[in-house]
Design a protein around this motif. Structure first.
Motif, PDB file in Angstrom:
ATOM      1  N   TYR A   1     -20.205 -27.553   4.066  1.00  0.00           N
ATOM      2  CA  TYR A   1     -20.178 -26.289   4.798  1.00  0.00           C
ATOM      3  C   TYR A   1     -19.633 -25.208   3.870  1.00  0.00           C
ATOM      4  O   TYR A   1     -18.574 -25.371   3.266  1.00  0.00           O
ATOM      5  CB  TYR A   1     -19.298 -26.374   6.048  1.00  0.00           C
ATOM      6  CG  TYR A   1     -19.940 -27.119   7.183  1.00  0.00           C
ATOM      7  CD1 TYR A   1     -20.739 -26.453   8.106  1.00  0.00           C
ATOM      8  CD2 TYR A   1     -19.772 -28.492   7.327  1.00  0.00           C
ATOM      9  CE1 TYR A   1     -21.335 -27.130   9.160  1.00  0.00           C
ATOM     10  CE2 TYR A   1     -20.376 -29.180   8.368  1.00  0.00           C
ATOM     11  CZ  TYR A   1     -21.150 -28.495   9.282  1.00  0.00           C
ATOM     12  OH  TYR A   1     -21.750 -29.160  10.319  1.00  0.00           O
ATOM     13  N   LYS A   2     -20.380 -24.097   3.769  1.00  0.00           N
ATOM     14  CA  LYS A   2     -19.972 -22.976   2.923  1.00  0.00           C
ATOM     15  C   LYS A   2     -19.987 -21.695   3.749  1.00  0.00           C
ATOM     16  O   LYS A   2     -20.695 -21.585   4.761  1.00  0.00           O
ATOM     17  CB  LYS A   2     -20.932 -22.823   1.736  1.00  0.00           C
ATOM     18  CG  LYS A   2     -20.982 -24.022   0.785  1.00  0.00           C
ATOM     19  CD  LYS A   2     -19.843 -23.993  -0.210  1.00  0.00           C
ATOM     20  CE  LYS A   2     -20.029 -25.064  -1.292  1.00  0.00           C
ATOM     21  NZ  LYS A   2     -18.978 -24.994  -2.315  1.00  0.00           N
ATOM     22  N   LYS A   3     -19.218 -20.723   3.290  1.00  0.00           N
ATOM     23  CA  LYS A   3     -19.276 -19.414   3.929  1.00  0.00           C
ATOM     24  C   LYS A   3     -20.625 -18.767   3.622  1.00  0.00           C
ATOM     25  O   LYS A   3     -21.131 -18.875   2.519  1.00  0.00           O
ATOM     26  CB  LYS A   3     -18.133 -18.529   3.430  1.00  0.00           C
ATOM     27  CG  LYS A   3     -16.753 -19.044   3.827  1.00  0.00           C
ATOM     28  CD  LYS A   3     -15.667 -18.157   3.258  1.00  0.00           C
ATOM     29  CE  LYS A   3     -14.278 -18.710   3.595  1.00  0.00           C
ATOM     30  NZ  LYS A   3     -13.208 -17.909   2.974  1.00  0.00           N
ATOM     31  N   ASP A   4     -21.177 -18.102   4.622  1.00  0.00           N
ATOM     32  CA  ASP A   4     -22.531 -17.555   4.516  1.00  0.00           C
ATOM     33  C   ASP A   4     -22.458 -16.042   4.355  1.00  0.00           C
ATOM     34  O   ASP A   4     -21.990 -15.338   5.240  1.00  0.00           O
ATOM     35  CB  ASP A   4     -23.317 -17.921   5.775  1.00  0.00           C
ATOM     36  CG  ASP A   4     -24.812 -17.716   5.612  1.00  0.00           C
ATOM     37  OD1 ASP A   4     -25.213 -16.995   4.693  1.00  0.00           O
ATOM     38  OD2 ASP A   4     -25.574 -18.280   6.422  1.00  0.00           O
ATOM     39  N   TYR A   5     -22.934 -15.528   3.218  1.00  0.00           N
ATOM     40  CA  TYR A   5     -22.880 -14.084   2.983  1.00  0.00           C
ATOM     41  C   TYR A   5     -24.157 -13.375   3.431  1.00  0.00           C
ATOM     42  O   TYR A   5     -24.246 -12.154   3.349  1.00  0.00           O
ATOM     43  CB  TYR A   5     -22.609 -13.779   1.510  1.00  0.00           C
ATOM     44  CG  TYR A   5     -23.575 -14.381   0.517  1.00  0.00           C
ATOM     45  CD1 TYR A   5     -24.898 -13.948   0.437  1.00  0.00           C
ATOM     46  CD2 TYR A   5     -23.173 -15.384  -0.368  1.00  0.00           C
ATOM     47  CE1 TYR A   5     -25.794 -14.484  -0.470  1.00  0.00           C
ATOM     48  CE2 TYR A   5     -24.064 -15.931  -1.291  1.00  0.00           C
ATOM     49  CZ  TYR A   5     -25.373 -15.473  -1.340  1.00  0.00           C
ATOM     50  OH  TYR A   5     -26.250 -16.000  -2.239  1.00  0.00           O
ATOM     51  N   ARG A   6     -25.164 -14.112   3.903  1.00  0.00           N
ATOM     52  CA  ARG A   6     -26.429 -13.491   4.294  1.00  0.00           C
ATOM     53  C   ARG A   6     -26.272 -12.751   5.621  1.00  0.00           C
ATOM     54  O   ARG A   6     -25.728 -13.297   6.576  1.00  0.00           O
ATOM     55  CB  ARG A   6     -27.531 -14.534   4.397  1.00  0.00           C
ATOM     56  CG  ARG A   6     -27.834 -15.245   3.089  1.00  0.00           C
ATOM     57  CD  ARG A   6     -28.746 -16.429   3.295  1.00  0.00           C
ATOM     58  NE  ARG A   6     -28.156 -17.416   4.196  1.00  0.00           N
ATOM     59  CZ  ARG A   6     -28.743 -18.547   4.536  1.00  0.00           C
ATOM     60  NH1 ARG A   6     -29.940 -18.827   4.068  1.00  0.00           N
ATOM     61  NH2 ARG A   6     -28.144 -19.401   5.353  1.00  0.00           N
ATOM     62  N   LEU A   7     -26.803 -11.539   5.696  1.00  0.00           N
ATOM     63  CA  LEU A   7     -26.640 -10.733   6.913  1.00  0.00           C
ATOM     64  C   LEU A   7     -27.444 -11.301   8.074  1.00  0.00           C
ATOM     65  O   LEU A   7     -27.044 -11.204   9.228  1.00  0.00           O
ATOM     66  CB  LEU A   7     -27.082  -9.288   6.638  1.00  0.00           C
ATOM     67  CG  LEU A   7     -26.274  -8.556   5.564  1.00  0.00           C
ATOM     68  CD1 LEU A   7     -26.762  -7.134   5.439  1.00  0.00           C
ATOM     69  CD2 LEU A   7     -24.794  -8.571   5.903  1.00  0.00           C
TER      70      LEU A   7
END
Length: 878
Positions: A856-862
Motif C-alpha cells: 500500500y502506497k500513498k496515491d498522488y493522482r488526483l
C-alpha cells in the motif's frame, strides 16, 4: 553419411526440445464456452481443461470474466478424476465456516468487480506433475433489452494458445429472431474464417472455433490474438400489441415492448456537480457529454440546468423549450462550467424539484425528470444522507422521476441508489475511463424517449401466485417489461390486461394465452435447459426483492432479504446474500469463498463507511472520523496548499483503523508506505506499478520515449529528497517543449516561452496540444488520440511532482525508457517456487527479472486521491 544422419537427428531432437521448452508448463489444452439463450434467459457453462507439463507441482489458475448481471449457479474442479464441488450457503454461515477452518482470517474473495460490465472469478489450485484439472463454471442471466437490442457478452482472454478452443451460442426465441449480429474487438480476417452462423426463423447457432494457427498474432510467435470481447446482439419479432406470453411447467413469463408510439415530451432538469473534486478530466467529460445531449433534445422538450458546489446556481429562472436558440444558449453555458468548492446535493435537488413545481406552460401530458450527476459525498448544506433522502422523497412525492449518476468511486453508491429507487428512477455508476462521456450519453439515450407511463399489467388474482413486479411508472422506447409468475390452478386460458397512458390517450390492451399451446412450443427442444422459466422467475424475483429492500424500512428490509435468501438457496444462485464455498484437496487452503460483489463493494473503504456511518456527531463511531473531518477532506480544492494531503493521511489512518476493529480484528490493518516516485497504470496486463528509481541526483533521467507518439519525458531528482522535482516533456508534432518544476511551468514553441505559475488556473492550446494548470494542484498536457501526461503538485510532507499517464493504451510497442519499458515490455508470471506468497510475483521487464511485492502506497493522482493505493512495488537503478 552416418555422421550426417546422426547430426540431423540431433538437430531435429534439439528442435523438439526447444519447442517443448516454449510450451507453457501449465497448458490449457481445451476451453469451451457453451451458452444457451432461451427467451432472453442465458445459461452459460465454461469448461477449462489444464495439464501440468512440468516435472514438479505447479499452480493452475482459472479466470473468467462474467457479466455483473449474472448469478453464478455452479462451480467444480476435477483433479485426476476426483471432483471438488462448490457449495452455496447463506453468506454469514459460509463466512463463519471459513473463519473456523482458516486460522489467518477472512478470505479476500474469489469474485471481484472488473469494470462497469464485468466481474472477475479467479481460483487457483496446485496440481502435481503430469496431472490434469478440469474447471467448470456455470452462470445465468436475463438479457436486458436496451436501445432496441439484447446483448450477450463473452469475455475472451485465454492468455495462451489453446489447442481446442470453442464458443457455442444457441439461441431459441419463439417470437422469431428479427435480426442477429456478432461483433468482436479482436477479430482478424483469419479468425473470421473460424466463425460460422446458422439461423432460421426462431433458432440460431453461432460457432467460433479457431485453430492454433488462426489464434496466433503471427506465425513466428506463440502469442494469442484472443483477447477482448465477443458480443452477440439480436432482437425478436413482435406482433401482438399486448406482448408475448410463454409458459413451461406451470410458470409463465410475459414480455411487453411496444414500439412506434408517440414519444412523451420531457421536462428535464440536469443537476450537475461542479465541486472541486470534479476538476480536470471529469468536468471536461461532463461538458462533452452535455453538449451531445443538448443536440438530442426534441423541440417539444423543456429543460434547464442547476449547477452546485457549496453554492447552488440556476442557469435560468424557469424551464425553457428546446428551441435552436435555447439549445445554443445552453451549449455556451455548458462550455463555461468549471469546478471548485464543496458539495450541496440536498440544496441542488430541492431547487430542481422546486423549479418543476413552479414551472408553467408545460405540455399537459409530459414526463418530468431530474438527472443528478455527482462524484462525491455531500459536504455543504445538509450533509446527513438519511436527512437528504427523506427531504428529497418528501419534495418529489411521486410526481417526478429522479435518476442519479455517480461519477467515479469517491461517491457513496448506496446513498444515490436508495435516493433514485425511492423516487421512481435508477442509479448508475459512471466509470472514470476514456469513454466516460459516452457512458453519460448512453444513459441519457436510454431515458430520452418515454412512450408510456403508469403501466399496470393485470392477471387473474386467484390463478397466479408469486407475481413479480407488475406496475411500472415509465416505459422507454427500446426497452422491455418482463413479468413472471406461477400459474396456481389448472387453466386453459391465461388472460392479461394492460392499462397505460400514452402521449395521446389512455390505453387498454388485452391478450389471452392458450396454456397447452404455449407449453407445446418448448417440447422436444433438446438444447433448451430444464425449467428455464421457473429459474427466470426466481432470478427476476431475487433481483426485485433486493432492489426493493434498498429503499424499505429496516423491519421490511429484513423480511425482503429473508425471502431473497430462501430463493437464492433453493435455486443455487450466488447472490449478495449467499456465498459459494469452493473446496480443494486436503493439503491446500480450504473453503475459499465466492461472493457476489455489489457496486458499493468497489468503492474505497472511506466511501463505503461514509455511506454507513455519516451522522450528525462530532466523533465517529468505532473510531471513525467525524462528519466534519470527512466533509473537510472532501473539500480539498478549497484547502490551503498542503492541507488536503495532511487531512488525507489522517483520515486514511482512522478509516483503516475503524475497518480493522469493525471486522473484529480478523483483517490486518494495511501498512501505508510513503509516496512512490511513480505510479504506472498498465493496460496490458491490467496492473498498478509503484516505482522508485534509486540513484543520486543527476542532471536528468530518461523516463520515456515513444517515436510513434512523438513524445519524450525526462526527469530530475531533487537535492536532499528522493522525489522528482523537475520534468521536461518534448513533443515532435507540434514542436513544443514543456519544463515543469515545483516553481512553475514554462511552455516553449517557435522560440517563444510562456510561463504558467502554479498560483492560478490556466489553459492553452497549441496546434491541438492542450496544456492546462489547475491552481496549486496539477498540470496536464494532452493531444487527441494520444497519451495524456499529468503531473500533480504535492506539498505534504515534502514538496515534489508526481508524474503519471492517462489513456496509456495509445502507447506504441516501441515505447522505451525507465518508465516506458513497463508499457511495452512488462510481463508478470508466477514464481516457480510453490511456496510463493499471494502478495509476491515475478516481473520481467526488458529481459530483467524482478521480484515484486503487493504494498500500500500513498496515491498522488488526483483522479483517485482518497486513501492508499494497492500496487506492485519495485525499485530500479538507472
Amino acid at each position: 553419411m552416418e555422421q550426417r544422419t546422426l547430426l540431423a537427428l540431433l538437430v531435429f531432437s534439439s528442435l523438439i526440445v526447444l519447442a517443448e521448452a516454449q510450451k507453457p508448463a501449465i497448458e490449457i489444452y481445451s476451453l469451451h464456452v457453451d451458452c444457451k439463450v432461451t427467451s432472453r434467459f442465458a445459461h452459460t457453462v465454461i469448461t477449462s481443461r489444464i495439464v501440468n507439463r512440468a516435472n514438479e507441482s505447479r499452480e493452475a489458475t482459472f479466470e473468467v470474466e462474467l457479466p455483473k448481471t449474472a448469478f453464478i449457479t455452479n462451480f467444480s474442479m476435477s483433479i485426476d478424476g476426483k471432483v471438488y464441488p462448490g457449495v452455496i450457503k447463506e453468506k454469514a454461515a459460509a463466512q463463519k465456516e471459513y473463519d473456523t477452518a482458516v486460522s489467518h482470517g477472512q478470505s479476500a474473495g474469489l469474485v471481484k468487480i472488473r469494470d462497469r460490465k464485468l466481474e472477475l472469478f479467479h481460483v487457483s489450485v496446485s496440481i502435481a506433475a503430469a496431472s490434469k484439472v478440469t474447471f467448470e463454471l456455470t452462470y445465468e442471466e436475463l438479457l436486458k433489452r436496451q436501445l432496441g437490442k439484447f446483448e450477450l457478452l463473452i469475455k475472451v482472454r485465454p492468455k495462451q494458445l489453446v489447442k481446442h478452443y470453442q464458443i457455442d451460442v444457441h439461441i431459441f426465441e419463439p417470437q422469431g429472431i428479427r435480426f442477429l449480429e456478432t461483433d468482436s474487438t479482436f477479430m482478424t480476417n483469419e479468425l473470421t474464417e473460424a466463425l460460422t452462423k446458422v439461423q432460421n426463423e426462431t433458432k440460431a447457432h453461432i460457432l467460433f472455433k479457431p485453430t492454433i494457427d488462426q489464434q496466433k498474432v503471427n506465425p513466428e510467435l506463440d502469442e494469442t490474438l484472443l483477447n477482448g470481447d465477443f458480443v452477440v446482439r439480436y432482437d425478436v419479432k413482435r406482433e401482438a400489441t399486448a406482448g408475448d406470453i410463454q409458459i413451461v411447467n406451470g410458470y409463465f413469463v410475459h414480455y411487453f415492448a411496444p414500439s412506434e408510439m408517440p414519444v412523451f415530451p420531457k421536462n428535464v432538469i440536469f443537476v450537475i456537480d461542479r465541486s472541486g473534486s470534479m476538476a480536470g478530466r471529469k468536468i471536461e467529460q461532463t461538458r462533452d457529454a452535455l453538449l451531445k445531449i443538448l443536440q438530442d433534445l426534441r423541440p417539444e422538450d423543456h429543460f434547464s440546468f442547476i449547477t452546485f458546489s457549496n453554492r447552488v446556481e440556476e442557469w435560468k429562472s424557469s424551464l425553457l423549450p428546446a428551441t435552436e436558440e435555447n439549445v445554443a444558449s445552453a451549449a455556451t453555458f455548458v462550455q463555461t462550467l468549471f469546478a471548485r468548492g464543496g458539495t450541496d446535493i440536498n440544496g441542488a435537488l430541492l431547487t430542481a424539484v422546486g423549479a418543476l413545481d413552479k414551472a408553467e406552460d408545460l405540455p399537459e401530458r409530459s414526463v418530468s425528470m431530474v438527472i443528478l450527476l455527482t462524484d462525491g459525498q455531500p459536504t455543504s448544506g445538509e450533509t446527513n444522507v438519511e436527512e437528504i433522502q427523506e427531504n428529497i422523497q418528501k419534495a418529489i412525492n411521486g410526481k417526478y422521476a429522479l435518476f442519479c449518476l455517480g461519477f467515479g468511486f469517491d461517491v457513496s453508491y448506496k446513498f444515490l441508489e436508495k435516493m433514485a429507487l425511492s423516487n421512481g428512477g435508477i442509479a448508475r455508476r459512471i466509470y472514470e475511463n476514456a469513454d466516460a462521456a459516452l457512458q453519460l450519453q448512453g444513459f441519457y439515450q436510454e431515458v430520452a424517449t418515454p412512450i408510456l407511463m403508469k403501466i399496470e399489467m393485470q392477471y387473474p388474482e386467484n390463478a397466479i401466485e408469486g407475481l413479480t413486479k407488475n406496475n411500472f411508472a415509465l416505459f422507454f422506447e427500446g426497452s422491455e417489461i418482463v413479468v413472471s409468475g406461477k400459474i396456481r390452478n389448472e387453466l386453459d386460458l391465461l388472460p392479461v390486461e394492460i392499462k397505460a397512458q400514452s402521449h395521446t390517450s389512455d390505453l387498454t390492451l388485452k391478450e389471452e394465452a392458450n396454456v397447452k399451446e404455449k407449453e407445446q412450443i418448448f417440447q422436444d427442444q433438446r438444447y433448451i435447459f430444464g425449467n428455464f422459466i421457473e429459474r427466470l422467475w426466481a432470478y427476476l424475483t431475487i433481483q426485485q426483492l433486493l432492489e426493493k429492500a434498498i429503499s424499505a424500512p429496516e423491519e421490511d428490509q429484513k423480511a425482503l432479504e429473508a425471502q431473497a435468501l430462501e430463493l437464492s438457496l433453493q435455486f443455487s444462485f450466488v447472490t449478495p446474500l449467499t456465498s459459494m464455498v469452493v473446496t480443494k484437496p486436503a493439503d491446500q487452503q480450504q473453503g475459499e469463498l465466492a461472493n457476489k460483489p455489489t457496486e458499493a463493494d468497489n468503492e474505497k473503504p472511506s466511501n463505503r463507511l461514509v455511506g454507513t456511518f455519516l451522522k450528525k456527531s462530532t466523533s465517529g463511531p468505532l473510531g471513525m472520523p467525524s462528519e466534519d473531518v470527512l466533509a473537510t477532506s472532501r473539500m480539498r480544492a478549497g484547502s490551503a496548499p498542503g492541507r488536503w494531503a495532511e487531512l488525507q493521511t489522517v483520515s486514511s489512518r482512522k478509516l483503516f483503523s475503524g475497518v480493522s476493529r469493525l471486522m473484529g480484528g480478523v483483517r490486518a490493518q494495511p501498512v501505508v508506505d510513503e509516496h512512490p516516485q511513480f505510479l504506472l497504470e498498465l493496460a496490458k496486463p491490467s496492473e498498478t506499478i509503484c516505482l522508485n528509481i534509486d540513484g543520486k541526483p543527476q542532471p536528468s533521467v530518461h523516463l520515456l520515449s515513444d517515436p510513434e507518439q512523438g513524445l519524450t519525458v525526462m526527469g530530475k531528482l531533487g537535492d536532499g529528497t528522493n522525489q522528482f522535482v523537475e520534468f521536461r516533456i518534448n513533443y515532435v508534432n507540434p514542436p513544443v517543449q514543456i519544463h515543469v518544476s515545483t516553481d512553475g511551468i514554462v511552455v516553449s514553441h517557435n522560440n517563444e516561452n510562456t510561463r504558467l505559475p502554479w498560483t492560478e488556473s490556466a489553459t492553452s492550446t497549441i496546434q491541438g496540444l492542450r496544456v492546462s494548470v489547475e491552481k496549486e494542484r496539477s498540470f496536464t498536457a494532452s493531444l487527441p488520440d494520444t497519451v495524456t501526461v499529468k503531473i500533480s503538485l504535492v506539498k505534504f510532507p515534502d514538496v515534489f511532482l508526481g508524474l503519471y499517464f492517462l489513456d496509456t493504451n495509445h502507447f506504441s510497442d516501441k515505447v522505451s525508457g525507465a518508465l516506458g519499458q513497463f508499457y511495452s515490455k512488462a510481463q508478470f508470471r508466477d514464481n516457480s517456487n510453490t511456496n510463493q506468497r499471494a502478495d509476491e510475483r515475478l516481473l520481467t521487464v526488458s529481459g530483467s527479472e524482478h521480484k515484486v511485492s503487493r504494498m500500500y502506497k500513498k496515491d498522488y493522482r488526483l483522479e483517485s486521491a482518497r486513501g492508499p493505493v494497492s500496487c506492485w512495488s519495485i525499485d530500479l537503478t538507472p
